[in-house]
Design an enzyme around this catalytic site. Structure first.
Site, PDB file in Angstrom:
ATOM      1  N   GLU A 295      40.562  40.435  47.616  1.00 49.99           N
ATOM      2  CA  GLU A 295      41.620  39.574  48.149  1.00 49.99           C
ATOM      3  C   GLU A 295      42.908  40.344  48.460  1.00 49.99           C
ATOM      4  O   GLU A 295      43.621  39.999  49.396  1.00 49.99           O
ATOM      5  CB  GLU A 295      41.937  38.431  47.170  1.00 49.99           C
ATOM      6  CG  GLU A 295      40.842  37.387  47.037  1.00 49.99           C
ATOM      7  CD  GLU A 295      39.842  37.696  45.936  1.00 49.99           C
ATOM      8  OE1 GLU A 295      38.999  36.833  45.629  1.00 49.99           O
ATOM      9  OE2 GLU A 295      39.912  38.819  45.369  1.00 49.99           O
TER      10      GLU A 295
ATOM     11  N   MET B 122      53.332  62.862  45.274  1.00 57.43           N
ATOM     12  CA  MET B 122      54.775  62.637  45.169  1.00 57.43           C
ATOM     13  C   MET B 122      55.224  62.650  43.712  1.00 57.43           C
ATOM     14  O   MET B 122      56.295  63.182  43.383  1.00 57.43           O
ATOM     15  CB  MET B 122      55.167  61.312  45.832  1.00 57.43           C
ATOM     16  CG  MET B 122      56.672  61.094  45.913  1.00 57.43           C
ATOM     17  SD  MET B 122      57.532  62.383  46.844  1.00 57.43           S
ATOM     18  CE  MET B 122      57.353  61.764  48.519  1.00 57.43           C
TER      19      MET B 122
ATOM     20  N   PHE C 166      38.606  25.675  34.547  1.00 58.11           N
ATOM     21  CA  PHE C 166      37.983  26.924  34.978  1.00 58.11           C
ATOM     22  C   PHE C 166      38.615  27.407  36.288  1.00 58.11           C
ATOM     23  O   PHE C 166      38.705  26.672  37.255  1.00 58.11           O
ATOM     24  CB  PHE C 166      36.472  26.718  35.170  1.00 58.11           C
ATOM     25  CG  PHE C 166      35.762  27.947  35.692  1.00 58.11           C
ATOM     26  CD1 PHE C 166      35.654  29.078  34.907  1.00 58.11           C
ATOM     27  CD2 PHE C 166      35.223  27.964  36.976  1.00 58.11           C
ATOM     28  CE1 PHE C 166      35.012  30.216  35.387  1.00 58.11           C
ATOM     29  CE2 PHE C 166      34.573  29.087  37.459  1.00 58.11           C
ATOM     30  CZ  PHE C 166      34.465  30.218  36.662  1.00 58.11           C
ATOM     31  N   GLN C 167      39.036  28.646  36.285  1.00 60.01           N
ATOM     32  CA  GLN C 167      39.682  29.298  37.431  1.00 60.01           C
ATOM     33  C   GLN C 167      40.917  28.529  37.925  1.00 60.01           C
ATOM     34  O   GLN C 167      41.238  28.556  39.113  1.00 60.01           O
ATOM     35  CB  GLN C 167      38.685  29.518  38.576  1.00 60.01           C
ATOM     36  CG  GLN C 167      37.663  30.599  38.258  1.00 60.01           C
ATOM     37  CD  GLN C 167      36.889  31.081  39.463  1.00 60.01           C
ATOM     38  OE1 GLN C 167      36.681  30.340  40.423  1.00 60.01           O
ATOM     39  NE2 GLN C 167      36.432  32.327  39.423  1.00 60.01           N
TER      40      GLN C 167
END
Length: 558
Positions: free
Chosen positions: A51, A466, A113-114
């Protein structure tokens, strides 16, 4: 007509002219994906590997096209995986709309849930966000989200939709999107003050930021710079707003800016700041920044005035509109002596690197040569990012995509996928360090799956470059957790994901590898092996003034 919430989502996206979305499905957003399947000939869906890649792709699409980027995710971890990408867009004022779906309204607040409070999580990193608990409000909310994302200072907007709302029905009436036009209302007194200060200046300098690109003000900026007859420098976000090949252009400002720009801004008597927010990476020690100059700041966001650096005068408004008004009022200025002095600085302090080995600067210059300066370049964050900013000459806006404010490692590849999806006519190259590439290299599989022919160039120095540079210069060469001395083979990795993999260890090998990549028409990963201790020069030490910029020769002479 009566439509389900998921049907309304798709119809509203079509209303807004959305042709591409990036995302990853899951249980809570299944209704929307089912509807998306029915409209796949109208809206293309790019299934990313993660995502976060979807959020960065929506961001890259927005930066490259000037349109609003759209990403989709399901509830819980799907939504939280968007957070870094949303924050990246927020820091750089990029218009994206993130649509997440949540558990049903009756399950909210019960640790279902979720379930996650994604509007609460993203409140500090969105321009606005919504949770839509009533399907009757859905269409209006989506339309409002797109308008907010585009209006004034752009930014990301999140819409969270509980799953039952995507199934419930409501009356839908198609609407044309309301055109978001910049305000023409600019304070006349502020304009007059700016004009008088410009007329009085003997040594003016123009500093351009990302706001000039977001407002589409490149033509007005070019006219303005020529009228003022002043040298022009830019921030990382401002690259391409003013042509990097123009004689008035002096290179980037700040920590890794050119000595010419850093010295010139330190000596000027008027600094005209256009769409930049005085980042600490630009100002160095803010107390010592442009001490000899009066400062005019032009910005659409009044909150940026006097936030990081105290200014002498401000003009609040859309930059395109403001510059157009200033150009009408300004007579041709002449600062030949000052411009000549800055040109002499350019000749005295050019950007240099070791020409006899494969290095980051050589790679960037070769990409510039082979693409004739016409590519869209995205980057990750670090040494390679600075080299890409220094050694590629950007002549057009929306051709340099990089995470300026948040400094997000892993940004570039997703952004490249988004840019190529929106600008299929352009060569798109993502320049990464090996440390950054590891962050989201799984998106090479996305490029292959959807046949998005991006060119991934990895500047592989086997360290976190860096951070190592800072450890080398300021931490007694204690290389804590920055050496990547493992057996990862990026060529084999590319081939395993279905892309072309090429290794380059010499300048000639890179030249032929990039030429091949340009002609293949499929995703390519080029692994460029460079020295672990190559550095980005010039540099301003932390806490120092930008006038104290030093390079490799200065270090040896100390």
């Amino acid at each position: 007509m009566q439509l389900t919430g998921s049907e309304i989502v798709i119809e509203c996206l079509k209303e807004q002219g959305v042709d591409t979305v990036f995302g990853y499905p899951g249980g809570a957003i299944l209704n929307v994906y089912d509807e998306l399947y029915k409209h796949q000939n109208e809206i293309k869906h790019i299934l990313t590997s993660h995502e976060q890649g979807a959020a960065h792709a929506a961001d890259g699409y927005a930066r490259a096209t000037g349109k609003v980027g759209v990403c989709l995710a399901t509830s819980g971890p799907g939504a939280t995986n968007l957070v870094t990408g949303i924050a990246t867009a927020y820091m750089d004022s990029i218009p994206i709309v993130a649509i997440t779906c949540n558990v049903g309204v009756s399950l909210l607040g019960k640790d279902s849930f979720q379930e996650i409070d994604i509007t609460g999580i993203t409140l500090p990193i969105t321009k606005h966000n919504f949770i839509v608990k009533d399907v009757n409000n859905l269409a209006a909310t989506i339309r409002k989200a797109f308008a907010i994302a585009k209006k004034g200072r752009p930014g990301p907007v999140l819409i969270d939709i509980p799953k039952d709302v995507t199934a419930n029905k409501a009356e839908y009436v198609k609407e044309k999107p309301v055109a978001v036009e910049p305000s023409q209302n600019i304070c006349e007194t502020q304009l007059d003050t700016a004009v008088e200060m410009i007329k009085e200046a003997k040594k003016p300098y123009i500093f351009v930021g990302g706001g000039a690109i977001l407002s589409g003000a490149s033509e007005e900026l070019y006219t303005f710079a020529k009228k003022v007859d002043a040298p022009v420098t830019d921030s990382l976000m401002g690259k391409g707003a003013f042509p990097g090949t123009d004689p008035l252009y002096t290179g980037m400002l700040g920590m890794h800016g050119t000595k010419t720009s850093n010295y010139g801004v330190s000596e000027c008597d008027l600094l005209i700041v256009i769409g930049a927010r005085f980042s600490d990476r630009v100002t160095g020690n803010a107390q010592k920044f442009a001490q000899n100059a009066k400062i005019i700041q032009i910005d659409v966001d009044v909150a940026e005035m006097n936030k990081n650096v105290m200014i002498s005068a401000g003009v609040v408004g859309d930059i395109k509109v403001v510059l157009d008004r200033l150009n009408e009022r300004l007579e041709q200025q002449n600062h030949a002596e000052w411009v000549t002095k800055i040109q002499e600085y350019k000749e005295k302090y050019p950007l240099v690197y070791h020409k006899d080995v494969l290095s980051g600067p050589f790679v960037v210059e070769e990409i510039y040569r082979q693409t004739k300066g016409e590519a869209i370049i995205s980057t990750e964050v670090g040494q390679h990012q600075m080299w890409a900013a220094q050694f590629y000459k950007y002549t057009k806006p929306r051709t340099f995509l990089t995470s300026g404010g948040l400094g997000t490692m892993g940004y570039g590849l997703g952004a490249a996928l988004g840019a190529k999806s929106g600008r299929e006519d352009k060569v798109v190259v993502n320049i990464a360090g090996d440390g950054c590439f590891r962050m989201n290299m799984n998106e090479i599989a996305t490029a292959v799956r959807h046949n998005i022919p991006v060119i991934q160039v990895v500047i592989n120095n086997h360290v976190l470059g860096m951070v190592r540079q800072w450890q080398n210069l300021f931490y007694g060469q204690r290389y804590s957790a920055t050496v990547l001395n493992d057996a990862v083979d990026f060529v084999k990795l590319a081939e395993a994901m279905g892309a072309e993999g090429i290794r380059a260890t010499t300048q000639e090998e890179f030249k032929s590898a990039f030429e091949k990549a340009m002609n293949l028409g499929r995703p390519v990963v080029i692994d460029c092996q460079i020295d672990s201790d190559d550095k980005v020069w010039p540099m301003v030490a932390p806490g120092a003034a930008i006038s104290e910029a030093f390079d490799e020769a200065d270090l040896k002479n100390k």
